[in-house]
Design a protein around this motif. Structure first.
Motif, PDB file in Angstrom:
ATOM      1  N   ALA A  78       0.836  -1.204   0.000  1.00 59.75           N
ATOM      2  CA  ALA A  78       0.000   0.000   0.000  1.00 59.75           C
ATOM      3  C   ALA A  78       0.871   1.254   0.000  1.00 59.75           C
ATOM      4  O   ALA A  78       0.555   2.238  -0.687  1.00 59.75           O
ATOM      5  N   ASN A  79       1.975   1.220   0.756  1.00 64.49           N
ATOM      6  CA  ASN A  79       2.906   2.349   0.744  1.00 64.49           C
ATOM      7  C   ASN A  79       3.507   2.536  -0.646  1.00 64.49           C
ATOM      8  O   ASN A  79       3.687   3.660  -1.114  1.00 64.49           O
ATOM      9  N   GLY A  80       3.816   1.436  -1.323  1.00 62.27           N
ATOM     10  CA  GLY A  80       4.337   1.512  -2.678  1.00 62.27           C
ATOM     11  C   GLY A  80       3.329   2.126  -3.639  1.00 62.27           C
ATOM     12  O   GLY A  80       3.680   2.946  -4.489  1.00 62.27           O
ATOM     13  N   LEU A  81       2.072   1.750  -3.483  1.00 66.14           N
ATOM     14  CA  LEU A  81       1.004   2.320  -4.309  1.00 66.14           C
ATOM     15  C   LEU A  81       0.925   3.831  -4.079  1.00 66.14           C
ATOM     16  O   LEU A  81       0.831   4.616  -5.025  1.00 66.14           O
ATOM     17  N   ASN A  82       0.996   4.238  -2.816  1.00 66.42           N
ATOM     18  CA  ASN A  82       0.986   5.662  -2.495  1.00 66.42           C
ATOM     19  C   ASN A  82       2.208   6.368  -3.079  1.00 66.42           C
ATOM     20  O   ASN A  82       2.107   7.514  -3.526  1.00 66.42           O
ATOM     21  N   SER A  83       3.350   5.705  -3.087  1.00 64.73           N
ATOM     22  CA  SER A  83       4.555   6.292  -3.672  1.00 64.73           C
ATOM     23  C   SER A  83       4.385   6.505  -5.171  1.00 64.73           C
ATOM     24  O   SER A  83       4.820   7.528  -5.715  1.00 64.73           O
ATOM     25  N   MET A  84       3.748   5.551  -5.838  1.00 57.99           N
ATOM     26  CA  MET A  84       3.506   5.700  -7.278  1.00 57.99           C
ATOM     27  C   MET A  84       2.572   6.868  -7.550  1.00 57.99           C
ATOM     28  O   MET A  84       2.819   7.678  -8.442  1.00 57.99           O
ATOM     29  N   VAL A  85       1.500   6.981  -6.765  1.00 52.26           N
ATOM     30  CA  VAL A  85       0.570   8.104  -6.919  1.00 52.26           C
ATOM     31  C   VAL A  85       1.309   9.414  -6.644  1.00 52.26           C
ATOM     32  O   VAL A  85       1.131  10.400  -7.366  1.00 52.26           O
ATOM     33  N   GLY A  86       2.153   9.417  -5.624  1.00 45.78           N
ATOM     34  CA  GLY A  86       2.929  10.614  -5.313  1.00 45.78           C
ATOM     35  C   GLY A  86       3.825  11.034  -6.456  1.00 45.78           C
ATOM     36  O   GLY A  86       3.922  12.228  -6.787  1.00 45.78           O
ATOM     37  N   ARG A  87       4.469  10.073  -7.089  1.00 47.85           N
ATOM     38  CA  ARG A  87       5.348  10.375  -8.224  1.00 47.85           C
ATOM     39  C   ARG A  87       4.539  10.949  -9.384  1.00 47.85           C
ATOM     40  O   ARG A  87       4.962  11.894 -10.054  1.00 47.85           O
ATOM     41  N   ILE A  88       3.360  10.419  -9.621  1.00 48.94           N
ATOM     42  CA  ILE A  88       2.492  10.925 -10.692  1.00 48.94           C
ATOM     43  C   ILE A  88       2.060  12.356 -10.378  1.00 48.94           C
ATOM     44  O   ILE A  88       2.091  13.230 -11.249  1.00 48.94           O
ATOM     45  N   ARG A  89       1.694  12.618  -9.138  1.00 49.26           N
ATOM     46  CA  ARG A  89       1.286  13.978  -8.745  1.00 49.26           C
ATOM     47  C   ARG A  89       2.467  14.954  -8.840  1.00 49.26           C
ATOM     48  O   ARG A  89       2.283  16.098  -9.245  1.00 49.26           O
ATOM     49  N   GLU A  90       3.662  14.506  -8.490  1.00 53.69           N
ATOM     50  CA  GLU A  90       4.847  15.358  -8.624  1.00 53.69           C
ATOM     51  C   GLU A  90       5.069  15.742 -10.078  1.00 53.69           C
ATOM     52  O   GLU A  90       5.411  16.895 -10.377  1.00 53.69           O
ATOM     53  N   ALA A  91       4.881  14.789 -10.981  1.00 55.02           N
ATOM     54  CA  ALA A  91       5.046  15.074 -12.408  1.00 55.02           C
ATOM     55  C   ALA A  91       4.011  16.097 -12.859  1.00 55.02           C
ATOM     56  O   ALA A  91       4.314  16.996 -13.648  1.00 55.02           O
ATOM     57  N   ALA A  92       2.788  15.978 -12.351  1.00 52.36           N
ATOM     58  CA  ALA A  92       1.728  16.934 -12.710  1.00 52.36           C
ATOM     59  C   ALA A  92       2.039  18.327 -12.182  1.00 52.36           C
ATOM     60  O   ALA A  92       1.829  19.328 -12.873  1.00 52.36           O
ATOM     61  N   LEU A  93       2.551  18.399 -10.966  1.00 53.11           N
ATOM     62  CA  LEU A  93       2.927  19.691 -10.394  1.00 53.11           C
ATOM     63  C   LEU A  93       4.046  20.336 -11.201  1.00 53.11           C
ATOM     64  O   LEU A  93       4.015  21.544 -11.474  1.00 53.11           O
ATOM     65  N   ALA A  94       5.026  19.541 -11.592  1.00 55.39           N
ATOM     66  CA  ALA A  94       6.153  20.066 -12.359  1.00 55.39           C
ATOM     67  C   ALA A  94       5.721  20.533 -13.749  1.00 55.39           C
ATOM     68  O   ALA A  94       6.254  21.503 -14.285  1.00 55.39           O
ATOM     69  N   ALA A  95       4.736  19.855 -14.320  1.00 49.60           N
ATOM     70  CA  ALA A  95       4.274  20.191 -15.672  1.00 49.60           C
ATOM     71  C   ALA A  95       3.261  21.332 -15.675  1.00 49.60           C
ATOM     72  O   ALA A  95       3.058  21.980 -16.705  1.00 49.60           O
ATOM     73  N   GLY A  96       2.593  21.530 -14.532  1.00 42.76           N
ATOM     74  CA  GLY A  96       1.503  22.490 -14.478  1.00 42.76           C
ATOM     75  C   GLY A  96       2.009  23.872 -14.250  1.00 42.76           C
ATOM     76  O   GLY A  96       1.537  24.894 -14.450  1.00 42.76           O
TER      77      GLY A  96
END
Length: 96
Positions: A78-96
């Protein structure tokens, strides 16, 4: 499968790459674990091809809870799943 794309905090090795095109983010990922590959497939379906604002507005935790996924995983997975979501959100923040 390069070190820069490796997602920390996952029980298995997971790599997540992002590509931006036409205002949308596209994700590609892989893992050395079949279970992680399934989690990745779900996240790619939820996030890939969306705009950064759509990604940031999406409540992944609520969607995954509705599916019952976090409760079906060990704490480490579950922590790994959260880490993947976090990485996706970081990419969105960087692109936005």
């Amino acid at each position: 499968r390069v070190e820069a794309n490796k997602v920390p905090g996952c029980a298995a090795q997971v790599w997540l790459a992002v590509t931006a095109a036409d205002g949308r983010l596209w994700f590609a990922a892989d893992s050395d674990s079949a279970l992680s590959k399934g989690n990745i497939a779900l996240l790619l379906k939820l996030y890939s091809g969306r705009t950064p604002s759509e990604i940031l507005a999406f409540d992944a935790r609520a969607a995954l809870d509705r599916l019952g996924l976090p409760s079906a995983l060990t704490r480490q997975r579950a922590n790994g799943l959260n880490s993947m979501v976090g990485r996706i959100r970081e990419a969105a923040l960087a692109a936005g």
